[in-house]
Design a protein around this motif. Structure first.
Motif, PDB file in Angstrom:
ATOM      1  N   LEU A   1     -16.601 -56.197  -5.793  1.00  0.00           N
ATOM      2  CA  LEU A   1     -17.292 -55.004  -5.908  1.00  0.00           C
ATOM      3  C   LEU A   1     -18.393 -55.011  -6.934  1.00  0.00           C
ATOM      4  O   LEU A   1     -18.198 -55.258  -8.176  1.00  0.00           O
ATOM      5  CB  LEU A   1     -16.267 -53.868  -6.213  1.00  0.00           C
ATOM      6  N   LEU A   2     -19.865 -54.800  -6.377  1.00  0.00           N
ATOM      7  CA  LEU A   2     -20.898 -54.580  -7.573  1.00  0.00           C
ATOM      8  C   LEU A   2     -20.863 -53.194  -7.696  1.00  0.00           C
ATOM      9  O   LEU A   2     -21.225 -52.248  -6.886  1.00  0.00           O
ATOM     10  CB  LEU A   2     -22.023 -55.378  -6.664  1.00  0.00           C
ATOM     11  N   VAL A   3     -20.716 -52.988  -8.994  1.00  0.00           N
ATOM     12  CA  VAL A   3     -20.989 -51.609  -9.526  1.00  0.00           C
ATOM     13  C   VAL A   3     -22.268 -51.265 -10.524  1.00  0.00           C
ATOM     14  O   VAL A   3     -22.409 -52.034 -11.369  1.00  0.00           O
ATOM     15  CB  VAL A   3     -19.683 -51.251 -10.510  1.00  0.00           C
ATOM     16  N   GLY A   4     -22.968 -50.266 -10.141  1.00  0.00           N
ATOM     17  CA  GLY A   4     -24.357 -50.054 -10.739  1.00  0.00           C
ATOM     18  C   GLY A   4     -24.970 -48.908 -10.164  1.00  0.00           C
ATOM     19  O   GLY A   4     -24.813 -48.624  -9.067  1.00  0.00           O
ATOM     20  N   SER A   5     -25.809 -48.729 -10.837  1.00  0.00           N
ATOM     21  CA  SER A   5     -26.889 -47.517 -10.504  1.00  0.00           C
ATOM     22  C   SER A   5     -27.757 -47.735  -9.174  1.00  0.00           C
ATOM     23  O   SER A   5     -28.044 -49.229  -9.258  1.00  0.00           O
ATOM     24  CB  SER A   5     -27.463 -46.885 -11.403  1.00  0.00           C
ATOM     25  N   PRO A   6     -27.925 -47.144  -8.600  1.00  0.00           N
ATOM     26  CA  PRO A   6     -29.168 -47.390  -7.353  1.00  0.00           C
ATOM     27  C   PRO A   6     -30.418 -48.113  -8.142  1.00  0.00           C
ATOM     28  O   PRO A   6     -30.973 -47.760  -9.096  1.00  0.00           O
ATOM     29  CB  PRO A   6     -29.335 -46.123  -6.691  1.00  0.00           C
ATOM     30  N   GLY A   7     -30.668 -49.177  -7.322  1.00  0.00           N
ATOM     31  CA  GLY A   7     -31.903 -50.117  -7.585  1.00  0.00           C
ATOM     32  C   GLY A   7     -31.904 -50.865  -8.859  1.00  0.00           C
ATOM     33  O   GLY A   7     -32.775 -51.334  -9.321  1.00  0.00           O
ATOM     34  N   THR A   8     -30.478 -51.319  -9.187  1.00  0.00           N
ATOM     35  CA  THR A   8     -30.325 -52.040 -10.396  1.00  0.00           C
ATOM     36  C   THR A   8     -30.075 -53.498  -9.860  1.00  0.00           C
ATOM     37  O   THR A   8     -30.079 -54.497 -10.769  1.00  0.00           O
ATOM     38  CB  THR A   8     -28.791 -51.947 -11.107  1.00  0.00           C
ATOM     39  N   GLY A   9     -30.136 -53.659  -8.616  1.00  0.00           N
ATOM     40  CA  GLY A   9     -30.508 -54.818  -7.874  1.00  0.00           C
ATOM     41  C   GLY A   9     -29.143 -55.459  -7.470  1.00  0.00           C
ATOM     42  O   GLY A   9     -28.926 -56.981  -7.140  1.00  0.00           O
ATOM     43  N   LYS A  10     -28.096 -54.624  -6.934  1.00  0.00           N
ATOM     44  CA  LYS A  10     -26.825 -54.998  -6.224  1.00  0.00           C
ATOM     45  C   LYS A  10     -27.100 -55.835  -4.933  1.00  0.00           C
ATOM     46  O   LYS A  10     -26.472 -56.937  -4.675  1.00  0.00           O
ATOM     47  CB  LYS A  10     -26.192 -53.562  -6.200  1.00  0.00           C
ATOM     48  N   THR A  11     -28.094 -55.271  -4.123  1.00  0.00           N
ATOM     49  CA  THR A  11     -28.163 -56.029  -2.902  1.00  0.00           C
ATOM     50  C   THR A  11     -28.968 -57.195  -3.253  1.00  0.00           C
ATOM     51  O   THR A  11     -28.802 -58.328  -2.446  1.00  0.00           O
ATOM     52  CB  THR A  11     -29.400 -54.992  -2.011  1.00  0.00           C
ATOM     53  N   LEU A  12     -29.887 -57.058  -4.106  1.00  0.00           N
ATOM     54  CA  LEU A  12     -30.586 -58.522  -4.400  1.00  0.00           C
ATOM     55  C   LEU A  12     -29.657 -59.337  -5.013  1.00  0.00           C
ATOM     56  O   LEU A  12     -29.856 -60.541  -4.482  1.00  0.00           O
ATOM     57  CB  LEU A  12     -31.418 -58.124  -5.451  1.00  0.00           C
ATOM     58  N   LEU A  13     -28.751 -59.035  -5.557  1.00  0.00           N
ATOM     59  CA  LEU A  13     -27.561 -60.211  -6.360  1.00  0.00           C
ATOM     60  C   LEU A  13     -26.807 -60.556  -5.015  1.00  0.00           C
ATOM     61  O   LEU A  13     -26.639 -61.891  -5.049  1.00  0.00           O
ATOM     62  CB  LEU A  13     -26.706 -59.350  -7.341  1.00  0.00           C
TER      63      LEU A  13
END
Ligand code: ADP
Ligand code: ZN
Length: 627
Positions: free
Chosen positions: A213-225
Motif C-alpha cells: 500500500l502506497l500511502v501519501g498525499s495526492p501528487g506525491t508520486g505514488k502512481t509514478l513510483l
C-alpha cells in the motif's frame, strides 16, 4: 495524477441516462416511421368523397375502376390519357352493404375497365418497409450512443466488464525519474527483485509479497513510483482507479475486479496498480458509510488477492491518502500488508524533484533551483512538475530560448500560491512561527525526565492540515501512565503555544489540535482517572461502548460538573505556565534549535538531542537541567 498518456478503454456514463436516451430515440423513431408511412401511402392516390365518384361516373368520365373490399379506386379519362407515371388515381370508401359484383357488372356494361390493378397495393410492403427503416434508425441510434459512451461500439455493456483500465507494456519510467522518496524506493526494491526472479523466492519456500500500500498525499508520486516499479522490473503495468469499480449496479464492480485479475494473469509477471483504493476498500463497518455494491466489490477484490498465485509474479500495488479508513481485511497479512509511506518532500526532495523535471528543459544561467525549492515548502512533486512546465510555457510565450529564474518565480505564484494549496505554502513569518511552535513541543518534552523520545520534527506542511509536527516514538508499548507522565505530556503539548506566546507574543490557530488533545487528557484525568485534587477518587464520567470509540460522558450533578470544568482549567493552566517557564529558562536553546529547523525543515531526534546535550563526555550525567 498525470493522465496524458493513458487512453481509457472505456468511458461509460451512468446507465440511468442511457435508458432515457434509448426511450427518447424509440419515441422519435416511431414518430418518424409513422410519418414516412403516411407520406409514402398518401402519394399513391388521392382520397375523394363518394359524390365525386358518382359525379365522374355519371358524367361518363370514368376510365378504370378497381374494386377493393373497402374502397373504390378509380381513374378519370383525362388521367388515363397521361403517361402512367404521371397518372393520378382517386379513391373513395365503398359504402357498406353495396353489392360490388353488381356494381362491377354495371360499370363493365358502360365500357369502364374493371379490376385491373390501378395502384399497386403495396401498403403491406410499405408497412414492413417503414418498420425496417424504423428499426434501422433505432439500432443505428443506439449503437451510436453506446459507441460514444463506451468508446467501443459494444451494446449492452451495462453489466459488462469494461472498466477504465489501461495497460502499458512498458512504462518507460524508472527510479531515476522519481526524485527523493528513498525509503519508499528501498521498500519497493524487493518487489522488483521478486518480479525479476520469482524462482529465487519460491525455491527457498518463501511466500511472495502480494501487495503493498502506497500511502501519501495526492501528487506525491505514488502512481509514478508504481510505474517505476514496473519499469525497473520491466513488466507490464495495469492501472485502474478504485472509483471505477464503484458503480450504481450491484455486481458490476465485482465483475470488473474479476476481469482485471483475469487479464493480468494472462500477461504475468506484471504490476496491478489500484489508485484511490479507499473508494472500494472503505471499511465495511457503517461508520464510514459503506454500501452493498462497495462491499461486494471489496469482497471480490479480497478473493482475487487471496486467489492469485503469487509465484506467477503478479504484484498488486494500491495507493491511498486515507489509510485509516481502509477495511482491516485489506491490510491483513498476505494482502496489502506492506505499507510504504510516500512523504511530502522536504527541501532536498523538492530540489531533487525540480532537478528531475528541469533536466529536459533549457535553463538560463541565473536559475537558482535551491531558492525555488526553499520557497515551495509543502508543495508536492506534482506541483513542482507543474511549476516547471508552467515556467517553460512562459518562456515560450515571451519568445525566449531558455527558462530563467523569473519564469520559475512567476509560475510558482500561478501554480502554487494561486491555488487552494496556498495555505500549505507558508510565508517566512509563518514558517518561523511554526518552527518555534514545534521546537516548543520538542524542547519541553526533551528537557523532561519522563518524556517519550522524539524521532522527528518537521515544518513541512502535511495535507492533514498540520503545518508541522513532532513525532514521538514510545520505546515500549505502554499500557499504564502515571500522573506525572500525563502531566509531562500535557506540558509538551502546550509547549507549542507557550513558545509562540513567549517569542512572538501572539497566539495562533496552529495550536488548536494541541489544545484539543491537552483538554482531552486533562478531562480524563479529572473525570476518569481520579487524578484531581478537588474530586479525588470520584469518577463523574462513564465510558460508553468501550470496544468502539470509548467515549465518556459526564454523569453527575451540576455542581460536580462545574467543579470538573474548573479542575480541567486549573490543570491546563498550570501545565501551560510550567512549559512556558521551562522555555523561558532555555531561551537560547529554543532560538538555536528553531533556527536550525528553519534551514533544514526536518530534523531527527538525535540532532535535537545533540543541541540539548552537546557531545562532551561529562555532560552526559547532567542531562536533565529541569527547573
Ligand atoms: P499521486 O499518484 O501520488 O497522486 P502522481 O504519481 O500521479 O501522484 O504524480 C503526478 C506527477 O507529479 C508525476 O507524473 C510527476 O511528474 C510528478 N511527481 C510527483 N512526485 C514526483 C517525484 N518524487 N519525482 C519526480 N516527479 C514527481
Ligand atoms: Zn503543536
Amino acid at each position: 495524477m498525470d493522465n496524458n498518456n493513458k487512453k481509457p478503454e472505456n468511458n461509460d456514463k451512468k446507465p440511468k441516462s442511457r435508458i432515457w436516451i434509448i426511450l427518447i430515440i424509440t419515441a422519435a423513431t416511431l414518430l418518424i416511421g409513422t410519418w414516412i408511412y403516411n407520406a409514402i401511402s398518401a402519394s399513391q392516390y388521392i382520397e375523394k368523397d363518394f359524390s365525386h365518384f358518382l359525379e365522374v361516373k355519371n358524367s361518363d368520365n370514368l376510365a378504370e375502376v378497381e374494386l377493393r373490399h373497402d374502397r373504390i379506386v378509380y381513374l378519370t379519362k383525362e388521367e388515363s390519357k397521361k403517361p402512367a407515371a404521371q397518372q393520378k388515381a382517386f379513391y373513395t370508401g365503398l359504402p357498406t352493404g353495396s353489392d360490388t359484383y353488381a356494381l362491377a357488372e354495371e360499370l363493365n356494361d358502360t365500357g369502364v375497365k374493371v379490376n385491373r390493378q390501378i395502384v399497386e397495393d403495396n401498403s403491406g410492403i410499405m408497412m414492413i418497409l417503414s418498420y425496417v427503416v424504423m428499426f434501422a434508425v433505432l439500432f443505428g441510434g443506439m449503437s451510436l450512443i453506446s459507441r460514444r459512451l463506451n468508446g467501443e461500439g459494444m451494446m449492452g455493456s451495462v453489466g459488462g466488464n469494461k472498466a477504465k483500465m489501461y495497460m502499458e507494456k512498458q512504462t518507460g519510467v524508472t527510479f531515476k525519474d522519481v526524485a527523493g522518496q528513498d525509503e519508499a524506493k528501498e521498500s519497493l526494491q524487493e518487489i522488483i527483485d521478486f518480479l525479476h526472479n520469482p524462482q529465487k523466492y519460491t525455491e527457498i519456500g518463501a511466500k511472495l509479497p502480494k501487495g503493498a500500500l502506497l500511502v501519501g498525499s495526492p501528487g506525491t508520486g505514488k502512481t509514478l513510483l508504481a510505474k517505476a516499479v514496473a519499469g525497473e522490473a520491466n513488466v507490464p503495468f495495469f492501472s485502474i482507479s478504485g472509483s471505477d469499480f464503484v458503480e450504481m449496479f450491484v455486481g458490476v464492480g465485482a465483475s470488473r475486479v474479476r476481469s482485471l485479475f483475469q487479464q493480468a494473469a494472462k500477461v504475468a509477471p506484471c504490476i496491478i496498480f489500484i489508485d484511490e483504493i479507499d473508494a472500494v476498500g472503505r471499511s465495511r463497518d457503517s461508520r464510514y458509510g459503506g454500501n452493498t455494491e462497495q462491499e461486494q466489490t471489496l469482497n471480490q477484490l479480497l478473493g482475487e488477492i487471496d486467489g492469485f498465485d503469487s509465484s506467477k509474479g503478479i504484484v498488486c500495488l494500491a495507493a491511498t491518502n486515507r489509510p485509516e479508513i481502509l477495511d482491516k481485511a485489506l491490510l491483513r497479512p498476505g494482502r496489502f500488508d506492506r505499507r510504504i509511506i510516500v512523504d511530502t518532500p522536504n527541501l532536498q526532495g523538492r530540489l531533487d524533484t525540480l532537478k528531475v523535471h528541469t533536466k529536459k528543459i533549457k535553463l538560463s544561467e541565473d536559475v537558482d533551483l535551491h531558492k525555488i525549492a526553499q520557497a515551495t515548502a509543502g508543495a508536492v512533486g506534482a506541483d513542482l512538475a507543474n511549476l516547471v512546465n508552467e515556467a517553460a510555457l512562459r518562456a515560450v510565450r515571451q519568445g525566449r530560448q531558455a527558462v530563467n529564474q523569473e519564469d520559475l518565480l512567476v509560475s510558482f505564484e500561478v501554480v502554487i500560491a494561486g491555488t487552494e494549496k496556498k495555505h500549505t505554502v507558508l510565508t517566512d513569518t509563518e514558517k518561523r512561527m511554526v518552527a518555534y511552535h514545534e521546537v516548543g513541543h520538542a524542547l519541553v518534552s526533551a528537557l523532561e525526565k519522563e518524556s517519550t523520545p522524539i524521532t522527528k520534527i518537521t515544518i513541512v506542511p502535511h495535507t492533514s492540515g498540520a503545518l508541522g509536527y513532532t513525532l514521538y516514538l514510545p520505546e515500549d508499548e505502554k499500557y499504564l501512565s502515571t500522573k506525572d507522565e500525563l502531566l509531562v505530556e500535557l506540558r509538551s503539548l502546550l509547549g507549542g503555544r507557550a513558545a509562540e506566546q513567549l517569542v512572538f507574543g501572539v497566539q495562533t490557530t496552529g495550536a488548536s489540535n494541541d489544545i484539543q488533545r491537552a483538554t482531552d487528557i486533562a478531562k480524563k484525568m479529572v473525570t476518569l482517572y481520579g487524578m484531581s485534587d478537588a474530586l479525588g477518587m470520584m469518577a463523574p464520567a462513564t465510558v460508553q461502548h468501550q470496544y468502539l470509540e470509548g467515549n465518556a460522558y459526564l454523569d453527575c450533578s451540576q455542581e460536580t460538573s462545574a467543579i470538573v470544568d474548573k479542575e480541567i482549567k486549573t490543570i491546563l493552566e498550570k501545565c501551560y505556565n510550567d512549559a512556558k517557564k521551562l522555555l523561558e529558562n532555555n531561551r537560547p536553546l529554543l532560538d538555536e534549535i528553531s533556527m536550525y529547523l528553519l534551514t533544514k525543515e526536518t530534523i531527527t531526534g538525535e540532532e535535537l538531542m545533540a543541541f540539548i546535550n552537546p557531545p562532551v563526555p561529562e555532560s552526559k550525567d547532567e542531562e536533565t537541567d529541569t527547573e
